[in-house]
Design an enzyme around this catalytic site. Structure first.
Site, PDB file in Angstrom:
ATOM      1  N   ARG A  15       0.829  -1.219   0.000  1.00 16.19           N
ATOM      2  CA  ARG A  15       0.000   0.000   0.000  1.00 16.19           C
ATOM      3  C   ARG A  15       0.858   1.262   0.000  1.00 16.19           C
ATOM      4  O   ARG A  15       0.648   2.156  -0.820  1.00 16.19           O
ATOM      5  CB  ARG A  15      -0.942   0.003   1.207  1.00 16.19           C
ATOM      6  CG  ARG A  15      -1.883  -1.181   1.191  1.00 16.19           C
ATOM      7  CD  ARG A  15      -2.856  -1.153   2.359  1.00 16.19           C
ATOM      8  NE  ARG A  15      -3.476  -2.461   2.513  1.00 16.19           N
ATOM      9  CZ  ARG A  15      -4.773  -2.669   2.682  1.00 16.19           C
ATOM     10  NH1 ARG A  15      -5.613  -1.677   2.732  1.00 16.19           N
ATOM     11  NH2 ARG A  15      -5.238  -3.889   2.832  1.00 16.19           N
ATOM     12  N   GLU A 278     -11.286  -7.727  -6.600  1.00 16.79           N
ATOM     13  CA  GLU A 278     -10.739  -8.809  -7.451  1.00 16.79           C
ATOM     14  C   GLU A 278     -11.592  -9.151  -8.674  1.00 16.79           C
ATOM     15  O   GLU A 278     -11.054  -9.475  -9.743  1.00 16.79           O
ATOM     16  CB  GLU A 278     -10.509 -10.077  -6.610  1.00 16.79           C
ATOM     17  CG  GLU A 278      -9.374  -9.969  -5.596  1.00 16.79           C
ATOM     18  CD  GLU A 278      -9.746  -9.178  -4.350  1.00 16.79           C
ATOM     19  OE1 GLU A 278     -10.950  -9.000  -4.102  1.00 16.79           O
ATOM     20  OE2 GLU A 278      -8.835  -8.730  -3.634  1.00 16.79           O
TER      21      GLU A 278
HETATM   22  C1  DMJ Z   1      -5.657  -6.025  -1.611  1.00 17.97           C
HETATM   23  O1  DMJ Z   1      -5.135  -5.396  -0.496  1.00 17.97           O
HETATM   24  C2  DMJ Z   1      -4.556  -6.683  -2.392  1.00 17.97           C
HETATM   25  O2  DMJ Z   1      -4.996  -6.890  -3.683  1.00 17.97           O
HETATM   26  C3  DMJ Z   1      -4.118  -7.979  -1.794  1.00 17.97           C
HETATM   27  O3  DMJ Z   1      -3.176  -8.656  -2.582  1.00 17.97           O
HETATM   28  C4  DMJ Z   1      -5.285  -8.906  -1.509  1.00 17.97           C
HETATM   29  N1  DMJ Z   1      -6.541  -8.283  -1.699  1.00 17.97           N
HETATM   30  C5  DMJ Z   1      -6.734  -6.982  -1.160  1.00 17.97           C
HETATM   31  C6  DMJ Z   1      -8.096  -6.405  -1.473  1.00 17.97           C
HETATM   32  O4  DMJ Z   1      -9.108  -7.335  -1.472  1.00 17.97           O
END
Ligand code: DMJ
Length: 387
Positions: A15, A278
Site C-alpha cells: 500500500r 478482485e
Molecule cells: C488487496 O489489499 C490486495 O490486492 C491484496 O493482494 C489482496 N486483496 C486486497 C483487497 O481485497
C-alpha cells in the site's frame, strides 16, 4: 516513522511503498521516492531471521519482528513474504542499494530448494526452521499475490526474468491439476487444498486469478496461451455468477460448490462484501485481452450496485450480507476501494493505451510500476548491502 508501533511488512509494502513508488514514477517528484526508501529501510530488520524469510510484523522503532499468533506453527505467510518482489526490485533500481534485491532473491532461492507437496506451495513457512507449516494451499487469501508476483516479476523485467516465469508456470500447472474443478452446473472454480483434501469453496480474493491467467497467457509454455485465456474467462464467469446470485448483485467473501450449491455463500460470516476489487480486476484484464463487451457490462452492473448499496453519507461502506436487500454496513471504507476497485473500474472504461501493458505492471494494490528495461545493467550492483 520512528514510532514505537508494529506494522505489517506486507501491507506497508503493497500500500505505502508501492503507492509512493507509483507516485514517484507518475509525477517525477523525488520526495515520493525518498519516502518510499525511508519506509523500506524500516522494514529491513524484519528479514533478520535464521532463514531470511521475513517476519510478518515489525516494530518501526525497535526493528523487532514477530509473526501473527494465528499462523500455523509460528509461520510467515506465503502471500506476505512472497509479495515484496516488485517493490524491492524497484527500490534497488532507484537507489543502487542492492540490499532490497538481495533480500527478495534470497526468498526466491530458498523456496526453489524446498520440496513442494504435489508441486503446491503451502501457505505457511516457518522463518526459524525453514520448514512448511500446515499443508494448506490457496489461490485466495494467504497465497494469492505470491503467484501474481511471480508473473509480474517476469513482466516487470521486460520478460528477461525467465526464472520467475518458469516458477509461475510450474506453480499454476500444479494449481490447475489439484485445485481447479468444474461444478455440476458447469462453473469452473478454484478450491482450497487442505492436507490432501480439496475444499470446494472459492474466496472472493481468488477471483483475481482470472485476470492473472489472462495476463500470463502470452508467453506460456507449450503453446497454451489460448488455454489460459479460456481459463481466465471461465473464472471471470464463475465470479460474475457469485455476484449475480445475490440480492444486491455484489459477491460474497466466499462461495461454495457443494451439495447442490453453486457459487453462493453458506455461512453467515462469509456473506459480507467489503468493497473488494478482485472481480472487477479480472473483468478489466479480460476486457483488455478480448474486448468482449460483456466484461464492461458486468463491470457496470457492479459499479451501479456499489453506488446503490454501498454509498453512505461519508463515502462508501462494506456490507454484512449480500443476500439481504436491507444492507447492514460495516462502517469501513477500505483503502483498496480507491486504490483498486475504482481504479480498475475506471480502466475498464478507458482506452487500452491508458497505462498500457507494454509499459506498466500493476502491483497487487493496483499501483502502477513501469517495466524496467535493464539491458546490461545487473541489479546485484557492486556496493555492499546497507543495513
Ligand atoms: C488487496 O489489499 C490486495 O490486492 C491484496 O493482494 C489482496 N486483496 C486486497 C483487497 O481485497
Amino acid at each position: 516513522m520512528h514510532e514505537n508501533a508494529e506494522v505489517s511488512v506486507f501491507e506497508v509494502n503493497i500500500r505505502f511503498i508501492g503507492g509512493l513508488l507509483a507516485a514517484f514514477y507518475l509525477s517525477g517528484q523525488e520526495m515520493f521516492k525518498l519516502k518510499a526508501v525511508q519506509l523500506a529501510e524500516k522494514l529491513l530488520p524484519a528479514f533478520n531471521t535464521p532463514t531470511g524469510i521475513p517476519w510478518a510484523i515489525v516494530n518501526l522503532k525497535s526493528g523487532v519482528g514477530r509473526n501473527w499468533g494465528w499462523a500455523s506453527a509460528g509461520s510467515s505467510i506465503l502471500a506476505e513474504f512472497g509479495t515484496l518482489h516488485m517493490e524491492f526490485v524497484h527500490l534497488t533500481y532507484l537507489t543502487g542499494n542492492p540490499a532490497y534485491y538481495q533480500k527478495v532473491m534470497h526468498i526466491r532461492k530458498l523456496l526453489a530448494k524446498m520440496d513442494r507437496p504435489n508441486g503446491l506451495y503451502p501457505n505457511y513457512l516457518n522463518p526459524r526452521t525453514g520448514r512448511w507449516g500446515q499443508h494448506h494451499t490457496s489461490v485466495g487469501g494467504l497465497g494469492d499475490s505470491f503467484y501474481e508476483y511471480l508473473l509480474k516479476a517476469w513482466l516487470m523485467s521486460d520478460k528477461t526474468d525467465t526464472e520467475a516465469r518458469k516458477t509461475y508456470d510450474d506453480a499454476i500447472e500444479a494449481i490447475e491439476r489439484h485445485l481447479i474443478r468444474k461444478s455440476n452446473g458447469g462453473l469452473t472454480f478454484i478450491g482450497e487444498w487442505k492436507n490432501g483434501h480439496l475444499e470446494r469453496k472459492m474466496g472472493h480474493l481468488a477471483c483475481f486469478a482470472g485476470g492473472m491467467f489472462a495476463l500470463g497467457a502470452d508467453g506460456s509454455p507449450d503453446d497454451k496461451a489460448g488455454h489460459w485465456l479460456q481459463l481466465g474467462a471461465e473464472i471471470a464467469h464463475t465470479c460474475h455468477e457469485s455476484y449475480d446470485r445475490t440480492v444486491v448483485k455484489l459477491g460474497p467473501e466466499a462461495f461454495k460448490f457443494d451439495s447442490g450449491l453453486e457459487a453462493v455463500a453458506v455461512r453467515q460470516n462469509e456473506k459480507y462484501y467489503i468493497l473488494r476489487p478482485e472481480v472487477i480486476e479480472t473483468y478489466w484484464y479480460m476486457w483488455r485481452f478480448t474486448h468482449d463487451p460483456k466484461y464492461r457490462q458486468w463491470g457496470w452492473e457492479a459499479a451501479q450496485a456499489i453506488d446503490k448499496y454501498c454509498r453512505v453519507s461519508g463515502g462508501f461502506s462494506g456490507m454484512k450480507d449480500v443476500y439481504s436487500s436491507n444492507p447492514t454496513y460495516d462502517d469501513v471504507q477500505q483503502s483498496f476501494f480507491l486504490a483498486e476497485t475504482l481504479k480498475y473500474l475506471y480502466l475498464l472504461f478507458s482506452n487500452d493505451d491508458l497505462m498500457s501493458f507494454e509499459s506498466w505492471v500493476f502491483n497487487t494494490e493496483a499501483h502502477p510500476l513501469p517495466v524496467l528495461h535493464l539491458g546490461n545493467i545487473t541489479l546485484q550492483g557492486s556496493e555492499p548491502a546497507q543495513q
